[in-house]
Design a protein around this motif. Sequence first.
Motif, PDB file in Angstrom:
ATOM      1  N   ARG A 236       0.829  -1.210   0.000  1.00 25.43           N
ATOM      2  CA  ARG A 236       0.000   0.000   0.000  1.00 25.43           C
ATOM      3  C   ARG A 236       0.864   1.260   0.000  1.00 25.43           C
ATOM      4  O   ARG A 236       0.555   2.229  -0.689  1.00 25.43           O
ATOM      5  CB  ARG A 236      -0.919  -0.022   1.224  1.00 25.43           C
ATOM      6  N   VAL A 237       1.969   1.239   0.759  1.00 21.58           N
ATOM      7  CA  VAL A 237       2.876   2.392   0.784  1.00 21.58           C
ATOM      8  C   VAL A 237       3.446   2.628  -0.610  1.00 21.58           C
ATOM      9  O   VAL A 237       3.471   3.768  -1.092  1.00 21.58           O
ATOM     10  CB  VAL A 237       4.016   2.192   1.812  1.00 21.58           C
ATOM     11  N   GLU A 238       3.883   1.562  -1.260  1.00 22.80           N
ATOM     12  CA  GLU A 238       4.446   1.700  -2.604  1.00 22.80           C
ATOM     13  C   GLU A 238       3.416   2.275  -3.572  1.00 22.80           C
ATOM     14  O   GLU A 238       3.727   3.170  -4.365  1.00 22.80           O
ATOM     15  CB  GLU A 238       4.951   0.352  -3.104  1.00 22.80           C
ATOM     16  N   ALA A 239       2.189   1.788  -3.494  1.00 19.07           N
ATOM     17  CA  ALA A 239       1.129   2.276  -4.383  1.00 19.07           C
ATOM     18  C   ALA A 239       0.800   3.738  -4.095  1.00 19.07           C
ATOM     19  O   ALA A 239       0.597   4.537  -5.025  1.00 19.07           O
ATOM     20  CB  ALA A 239      -0.117   1.412  -4.224  1.00 19.07           C
TER      21      ALA A 239
ATOM     22  N   THR B  65      -0.723  10.529   5.061  1.00 16.86           N
ATOM     23  CA  THR B  65      -1.127   9.124   5.128  1.00 16.86           C
ATOM     24  C   THR B  65       0.072   8.213   4.882  1.00 16.86           C
ATOM     25  O   THR B  65       0.256   7.209   5.579  1.00 16.86           O
ATOM     26  CB  THR B  65      -2.235   8.837   4.096  1.00 16.86           C
ATOM     27  N   ILE B  66       0.892   8.578   3.910  1.00 20.84           N
ATOM     28  CA  ILE B  66       2.108   7.804   3.630  1.00 20.84           C
ATOM     29  C   ILE B  66       3.023   7.813   4.852  1.00 20.84           C
ATOM     30  O   ILE B  66       3.577   6.779   5.234  1.00 20.84           O
ATOM     31  CB  ILE B  66       2.833   8.357   2.387  1.00 20.84           C
ATOM     32  N   ALA B  67       3.151   8.955   5.484  1.00 15.41           N
ATOM     33  CA  ALA B  67       3.996   9.055   6.679  1.00 15.41           C
ATOM     34  C   ALA B  67       3.451   8.182   7.806  1.00 15.41           C
ATOM     35  O   ALA B  67       4.225   7.526   8.515  1.00 15.41           O
ATOM     36  CB  ALA B  67       4.087  10.510   7.129  1.00 15.41           C
ATOM     37  N   ARG B  68       2.142   8.150   7.971  1.00 16.22           N
ATOM     38  CA  ARG B  68       1.543   7.299   9.009  1.00 16.22           C
ATOM     39  C   ARG B  68       1.833   5.826   8.745  1.00 16.22           C
ATOM     40  O   ARG B  68       2.148   5.067   9.659  1.00 16.22           O
ATOM     41  CB  ARG B  68       0.032   7.515   9.064  1.00 16.22           C
TER      42      ARG B  68
END
Length: 65
Positions: free
Chosen positions: A17-20, A49-52
């Motif tokens: 999910r992070v990569e996407a 959101t990516i940071a979380r």
Amino acid sequence: MKIAEIKEMSTNDLVERVEAEVVNYNQMVINHSISPLENPAQIKQLRRTIARMRTELRQRELNNK
């Protein structure tokens, strides 16, 4: 995405999910530079959101050691 939702995800799902989301974020920034988005606050929200998600991954990494 809320913190509770992130914590419920498996580690593999979270990595994917992070990569996407990073790809989505980069595309959004490029699109915004070409023609402004209707809601530029989406960029800020996605970045957070990516940071979380990355924070949760790091916490899991430290807890497994």
